[in-house]
Structures are given as C-alpha cells and as structure tokens.
Design a protein around this motif. Structure first.
Motif, PDB file in Angstrom:
ATOM      1  N   GLN A  85       2.292   8.232   1.687  1.00 24.73           N
ATOM      2  CA  GLN A  85       2.102   7.069   2.576  1.00 24.73           C
ATOM      3  C   GLN A  85       3.305   6.886   3.502  1.00 24.73           C
ATOM      4  N   GLY A  87      -1.794   7.245 -17.298  1.00 27.08           N
ATOM      5  CA  GLY A  87      -1.961   8.681 -17.059  1.00 27.08           C
ATOM      6  C   GLY A  87      -0.804   9.226 -16.246  1.00 27.08           C
ATOM      7  N   HIS A  88      -0.398   8.488 -15.219  1.00 22.23           N
ATOM      8  CA  HIS A  88       0.731   8.907 -14.377  1.00 22.23           C
ATOM      9  C   HIS A  88       2.017   8.953 -15.190  1.00 22.23           C
ATOM     10  N   HIS A 142      -4.930   2.161 -16.881  1.00 20.44           N
ATOM     11  CA  HIS A 142      -5.202   3.505 -17.408  1.00 20.44           C
ATOM     12  C   HIS A 142      -4.681   4.579 -16.443  1.00 20.44           C
ATOM     13  N   VAL A 143      -4.806   4.294 -15.148  1.00 16.44           N
ATOM     14  CA  VAL A 143      -4.282   5.217 -14.141  1.00 16.44           C
ATOM     15  C   VAL A 143      -2.764   5.309 -14.276  1.00 16.44           C
ATOM     16  N   THR A 174       3.390   7.105  -2.822  1.00 11.08           N
ATOM     17  CA  THR A 174       4.467   6.541  -2.017  1.00 11.08           C
ATOM     18  C   THR A 174       4.989   7.561  -1.006  1.00 11.08           C
ATOM     19  N   ILE A 204      -5.204   8.972 -11.010  1.00 12.99           N
ATOM     20  CA  ILE A 204      -4.077   9.693 -11.620  1.00 12.99           C
ATOM     21  C   ILE A 204      -3.602  10.809 -10.682  1.00 12.99           C
ATOM     22  N   ILE A 234     -11.734  14.965  -5.342  1.00  8.68           N
ATOM     23  CA  ILE A 234     -10.656  15.447  -6.198  1.00  8.68           C
ATOM     24  C   ILE A 234     -11.214  16.155  -7.441  1.00  8.68           C
ATOM     25  N   LEU A 235     -12.322  15.634  -7.949  1.00  8.45           N
ATOM     26  CA  LEU A 235     -12.846  16.101  -9.235  1.00  8.45           C
ATOM     27  C   LEU A 235     -13.201  17.595  -9.222  1.00  8.45           C
ATOM     28  N   GLN A 264       3.938  -0.545  -9.465  1.00  7.72           N
ATOM     29  CA  GLN A 264       2.473  -0.472  -9.437  1.00  7.72           C
ATOM     30  C   GLN A 264       1.838  -1.184 -10.622  1.00  7.72           C
ATOM     31  N   PHE A 288      -1.114  17.820 -11.154  1.00  7.17           N
ATOM     32  CA  PHE A 288      -2.397  17.319 -11.668  1.00  7.17           C
ATOM     33  C   PHE A 288      -3.049  18.347 -12.589  1.00  7.17           C
ATOM     34  N   LEU A 348       1.701  -1.409  -5.072  1.00 11.32           N
ATOM     35  CA  LEU A 348       0.240  -1.489  -5.079  1.00 11.32           C
ATOM     36  C   LEU A 348      -0.236  -1.704  -6.519  1.00 11.32           C
ATOM     37  N   TYR A 389      -9.660   8.936 -12.925  1.00  8.58           N
ATOM     38  CA  TYR A 389      -9.294  10.359 -12.784  1.00  8.58           C
ATOM     39  C   TYR A 389      -8.652  10.612 -11.420  1.00  8.58           C
ATOM     40  N   GLY A 410       0.801  -1.226   0.000  1.00  2.39           N
ATOM     41  CA  GLY A 410       0.000   0.000   0.000  1.00  2.39           C
ATOM     42  C   GLY A 410       0.826   1.264   0.000  1.00  2.39           C
ATOM     43  N   VAL A 411       2.145   1.116   0.103  1.00  2.40           N
ATOM     44  CA  VAL A 411       3.005   2.298   0.118  1.00  2.40           C
ATOM     45  C   VAL A 411       3.793   2.358  -1.197  1.00  2.40           C
ATOM     46  N   ASP A 412       4.805   1.494  -1.322  1.00  3.56           N
ATOM     47  CA  ASP A 412       5.590   1.464  -2.562  1.00  3.56           C
ATOM     48  C   ASP A 412       4.920   0.573  -3.602  1.00  3.56           C
ATOM     49  N   THR A 467      -2.118  -1.320  -9.721  1.00  5.51           N
ATOM     50  CA  THR A 467      -2.850  -0.120 -10.131  1.00  5.51           C
ATOM     51  C   THR A 467      -3.454  -0.315 -11.514  1.00  5.51           C
ATOM     52  N   ASN A 468      -4.648   0.208 -11.670  1.00  4.08           N
ATOM     53  CA  ASN A 468      -5.341   0.174 -12.956  1.00  4.08           C
ATOM     54  C   ASN A 468      -4.416   0.684 -14.065  1.00  4.08           C
TER      55      ASN A 468
END
Lengths: 584, 95
Positions: free
Chosen positions: B35, A59-60, A55-56, B32, B25, A186-187, A340, A272, A50, B22, A46-48, A52-53
């Motif tokens: 957390q 995006g990152h 698409h996410v 990290t 991202i 967030i949105l 991730q 962001f 995890l 969304y 959950g820290v380093d 992840t989807n």
C-alpha cells in the motif's frame, strides 16, 4: 516413554497454559478491555492501520514467527537428552515466550501501535533505542550467517532438495504475477503452486544436484592434521569446503536480489506457500507420531555426553531460543500485528496462541530427533551422530530430516520423498527468514546511519550491500563456513537479550500502571541471568580456543548485555523510587 | 427442501468466510509495504498530472482534468497527506 505420550503431555500443557494462565494474565494483569479503541480503529488508514479478522491475524502472526529456528535449536539441544529440551520448550513457551508475545502485542496496541524500540525509548530511556537497534543488528547478523550455513549444509546433504527449493522460487514469482498482473484469485494459484512444489519434491529424488567445486581450495592445516596419512581425506574435506563456500555465495547473491525486489513478486507468494508447508509439516509429523507411536530411543538425560559438550545449565536456555522464547516475535507483534488488532482481547489469541504454535513446532523437532531419528539409526547410531558438540550442531537439521522421514513413512510416504520434503521445509523456512532478515537489516543499517549522521549508508543499495556483505564475511570467516554453526549460541543469546529488553519494557509499564508485574519480571530476570552466565561460558571457550572472530562478535554482544543489565537496573530503580514517593 | 436450501446457504457462507480468511493471510504480512509503494506511485502521478495546482505549469493539465471523476476521492486524501487542509487553488471541490 512413547512419543505419543510426550506429544499428549506437551499439547495438554500448551492448552492448559492458554486456558488458565493466559486467561489469568488477560483478566488480572493486562485487564483487556473489549471496548478499548485499538490503533487499527483509531488511526485506520488502510495502509498501516486496518482492523483485521482475528483468525487472519493469527495466521499472519503464527506463520511469521514459526520458522527454522524452533526446529534447529531443539534438534541441537537434545544432545543433553530429551527431558531438559522438552521441559524448557513447554515451560518456557507457557510462562515466558507466549507471555512475551502476548505482552508486546498488548503494550504496542496500548501505545498507538508503536514498536518496542520506540516504547523502550519512552519507558527505559533515550539510550535504549540505540541499544534496541544494535541488538536487532546483531540478531539479524547472526541469523543470516547461521541460516546461510544451515541451508548450504542441507543442500550438500540432500541433493534431491535443490530442484524443489529453487523451482519453488520460479513458481512463487509466477503466483505473484498471476495474482497482481493477471488478476487471478489467490486460492487457485496458491494451491496450484503447492501441488507443483510437491511434484518437484517427488521428482527431486530422481534429479539430485551437487554443486561442483569450482574453487579448488587447498586443505587447511587442521584438515591435513585430521586426515593424518590419508591425503585423499584432506582433499575431500577441502572439496566439501569449496561446495559449501559456493552455496553460501550463491545464497547471499540471491538474498541481495530478493531483498531489493518488490515484495509482491517473490516474498509474498513465497511466504504464503511456505505457510502451507508449516501446517502440512505439523500435520505429517503429528500423524506420523500417532500412527507409528515410536518409543523415544534417545536418553531422557544423556549421561554419555561427549567430552567437548558444555553443561546443559545454562547453555540449554540459549540453544533453544525460538521454540521457548524469542525477542524476534516482539518485532512482529509490535511492528505489524498491533496495528491490525481489531479488538484488544484478540491479543491473547493472536500473541499467546501464536507462540504456542511455535512451541508445538519445537516439540515436533524433539520428537523427530529423539524418537524418529533415534529409531532409524539405533541408540548407538544416535550417540555417534551426537558424538561431539560440533557434530551435534552441524548435524542437527540432518537428524530432524531423517526423523521426519521415519515418522512420515508411518503414514505411507516413501522415506526418500519424505526426507526431501523435510529438507525442503527446513530450507524454505530458513530461506524465508534470510530474505526477511536481509531486508530488515537493510532498514536497520539505514536507520543507524540516520542516528549517527552517516549519509552514504542511508542509500538503499549501499545499505543492502553492507547488510549482505557483513553476514557473508561472518558466515565464511569461520572455517570457510564449516564453523558457522558456532554462531548459533550467539544468535540464541542476542534473541534472548532482545526478549529481555521487551520484558523490561512490559515490566516498567505494568509497574507504572500500579499492577502486579511478576508475570514479566520473573522471565526477564531468568533470561538475563541465564544469558549472562551462558555468554561468560561461551566467551571463555572462544578465547581459550583462540577464536578471534567469535571472540570479537561475542565480546560485542556481551557489552550489549552489560548495557542492557545497566539500563534495566537503573530504570527499575527509578520506577520503584517513583512509586515509593507517590505512596502516601 | 427449505431445510436443504438453508443448509446449503450456511455451508456456502462458511466457505466464503474461510476463503476470506485464507486470502487475508496472503495479504496481511505485506499489505503495508504494498500500500505504501502504491501510494508513493500515486502521489508521483498526481504531482506529474496536476502540477498546475501547485503552481508548476503543466502542458497536459487540459487532458488530465478528464481524470477528475476517477480520482476525486484519492485527490482528497492526497492533498491532506501533502499538508494542505483545503484543496489547492483551482483544484477539485473534493471537501
């Protein structure tokens, strides 16, 4: 040639590269396994780590690697004409840059999410880790110095961008506080921040801000010589120097503060909001090109090069680093993305696809400067703007800004607003990179301190001061910042060397697995050959012009280059010998 | 009508999915760092609140014990992270 045709050819090449070449690499070379347990699952904490989807993660990865550099490099390189820049961006991205990103993500996920530095140590040798750290140190040094100069020049050329850029910092902090302190989602805060930013951009045209020259610098001997019998011209040049120095100092003070602030307060919301800007900018430029379909006015190959411009071969390959291939991406891929990754096949979409996105940004830079800007100023104006190598370097971002403004006009955005928008995009991307790079530089300084047992530099404040101070000295040491863009070639070289090291690591690993390694070995050999040649050309130039600081920094990077070549040949020899002896 | 309801449900699910992407991202690049910082601060809080378990007398232990139901799960990961396979003597029965 029309701009739409070039855009279609470029995007088609990227799509073909993704559908054909990356699939070939995924199946035959990397042999991606959907059942492989990725580090994100194996070490999930959950820290380093995890899962992840995808698409996410895309995006990152995309928003992390796409910044100001893929805009600036091509905007300079079109001095040789649009064709060499276009070919290097498209072919470089498809066959080198995207393979590098895909590969570094894959190899890291195959090695517990370790970084390229750690992998270099285990696959190349113990010295490779120090080489890796030094390469990153110099890369970040160049990035910070050159981006500070770029931002200062853009503030001076676009006073209307000052308000939205600094205003967006306040908005970003408000978003961070809303999300983490008030528990807002967030949105809504993010979209509200974007709306405020665009309102500030619109308002910026009515509230231009020019930094007063508080330093009162005297004209330099060179400025007096250039001005000749007009002392007013020399005084004006000195005044511009004063403004530039002022902006650079302000920027480094800001980065010092930003790099020690908690990331949730400024960097996270700011990145962001800038991520939105990336997509909006790509959309506006693409729509503008399609709506106006301007002819590409600039020459395909510039036969009227200014006398001081170096030959495109091999300088093109270090002028455009990001946008074709960039070692910095390997840091992102092996630093965060690999930890991730949900499924191993996602590495193709995230790594290869993310680099193609950056290639598309570089493509828009070529279109903005050779179609949009060239249309705006005419072919003679274009040749005048790119009238010398120095002018091309320092004026590249201005050409991009004006080019975007012309394309945006095609979809109904007023020219003045669009120019501020484009300036804000480049400044925001450069400033984000600056924030992240200073923070990273702080870690590298502290890590080098640990490596060599120097205690005092391991302290957070000292490390930050060294990181910021060294970049400021470099930026201001070159003609009071006016010559800062000369560092661009050194930045490109260091970035390519870092990519070369990552490709070496990949090649060695593929050879160890007994697989075909040409997909990484060929780009590696190409990069090392071109950067060595370009570096020799640059060093000869720096020494002949009596440029002590540039010669010293360039000399240090050249030593790292020779070191890398030595490590590469030794490691490859060892590996091939081991393979030969194990063959019955 | 049933078709409309199914369509609406599908559309809402899609919107929810895009919203997750969304927001993801936003979080991923700095997850990290945030957390780690959060864990560091929590570790300090545990040491301050439950130092008795490590042999350092704590005058507030009587009161901090009330936190047990709230922090039981976190306590387990904390003692593992501190290199203690078993919870310290006198600690919570977390594993």
């Amino acid at each position: 040639m029309s701009a739409v045709a070039l855009l279609v050819i470029g995007i088609s090449a990227f799509v073909t590269g993704y559908r054909v070449y990356s699939r070939y690499i995924a199946r035959r070379i990397f042999q991606l396994d959907p059942d492989f347990v990725t580090p994100a699952h194996q070490f999930e904490d959950g820290v380093d780590f995890l899962p992840t989807n995808r698409h996410v993660l895309f995006g990152h990865h995309f928003t992390s690697v796409a910044g100001a550099a893929p805009i600036v490099g091509p905007a300079i390189a079109v001095i040789w004409g649009w064709l060499p820049a276009f070919l290097w961006v498209v072919l470089g991205t498809v066959f080198a840059g995207a393979v590098h990103d895909f590969g570094t993500l894959w190899i890291s996920s195959r090695h517990k999410g370790n970084s390229i530095g750690t992998l270099a140590e285990s696959l190349v040798g113990n010295r490779a880790r120090v080489l890796f750290l030094l390469l990153i140190f110099f890369l970040l040094l160049m990035v910070n110095a050159v981006f500070a100069v770029i931002i200062a020049n853009l503030f001076m050329a676009n006073p209307g961008a000052v308000l939205p850029v600094w205003g967006s910092l306040v908005v970003a902090v408000a978003v961070g506080l809303l999300i983490y302190r008030s528990g807002a989602g967030i949105l809504v805060p993010s979209l509200a921040a974007l709306a405020i930013l665009y309102a500030l951009i619109w308002f910026g045209q009515y509230a231009p801000f020019e930094l007063p020259d508080l330093l009162g610098l005297s004209p330099t001997a060179a400025q007096l010589a250039t001005a000749g019998s007009d002392p007013g011209a020399a005084a004006y040049a000195a005044q511009l120097d004063g403004q530039r120095v002022g902006w650079i100092v302000i920027l480094f003070v800001y980065t010092f503060i930003a790099s020690v602030l908690p990331v949730w307060l400024l960097l996270q919301p700011r990145d962001f909001v800038n991520g939105h800007q990336l997509f909006v900018a790509l959309g506006i430029i693409g729509a503008g090109v399609i709506a106006t379909n301007p002819p590409i006015v600039a020459p395909a190959i510039n036969t009227h090069l200014p006398p001081d411009a170096p030959s495109w071969f091999p300088l093109l390959f270090i002028t455009i680093a990001c946008g074709a291939i960039s070692g910095f991406h390997g840091l992102v891929a092996s630093g965060t993305s690999s930890k991730q990754l949900d499924r191993e096949p996602d590495s193709r979409y995230v790594g290869y696809g993310g680099a193609l996105g950056e290639g598309a940004l570089a493509l828009t830079s070529i279109l903005a400067t050779t179609a949009g800007f060239a249309l705006y100023v005419g072919i003679d104006g274009w040749h005048a703007h790119y009238g010398s190598w120095a002018a091309a370097s320092s004026g590249a971002t201005m050409a991009f800004v004006d080019g975007v403004a012309v394309l945006a006009e095609g979809i109904g955005i007023p020219h003045a607003v669009a120019a501020i928008f484009a300036a804000v995009v480049v400044i925001s991307f450069a400033a984000t990179t600056l924030d992240t790079s200073v923070r990273l530089q702080r870690y590298i300084v502290a890590e080098l301190g640990v490596e060599y047992g120097v205690k005092f530099v391991q302290n957070r404040w000292t490390a930050t001061f060294i990181a910021v101070g060294s970049c400021a000295v470099l930026a201001l040491g070159l003609d009071r910042g006016a010559g800062g863009m000369r560092l661009w070639a050194l930045f490109g070289t260091t970035n390519q060397l870092l990519a070369g090291l990552s490709l070496l690591v990949l090649t060695l690993y593929l050879l160890r697995l007994g697989r075909s390694a040409w997909v990484t070995a060929v780009p590696m050999a190409f990069l090392l050959f071109m950067t060595t040649w370009a570096m020799i050309v640059n060093l000869i130039r720096f020494v002949s012009e009596d440029r002590a600081l540039l010669s010293a920094v360039g000399g240090a990077i050249f030593v790292l280059e020779l070191w890398l070549l030595f490590e590469a040949s030794a490691a490859l020899r060892r590996m091939l010998r081991a393979r030969g002896s194990s063959t019955p | 009508m049933r078709g409309m309801a199914a369509f609406r449900e599908r559309a809402l699910a899609r919107v929810r999915r895009w919203k997750e992407i969304y927001e993801g991202i936003y979080m991923v690049p700095y997850r990290t760092a945030i957390q780690r910082e959060w864990r560091r601060q929590r570790d300090i809080l545990f040491v301050l609140g439950f130092s008795d378990l490590l042999g350092v007398p704590s005058p507030v232990q009587l009161y901090t014990l009330e936190l047990i139901p709230e922090v039981l799960e976190q306590f387990h990961s904390w003692h593992l992270r501190m290199g203690m396979e078993e919870p310290p003597e006198g600690g919570f029965r977390c594993c």
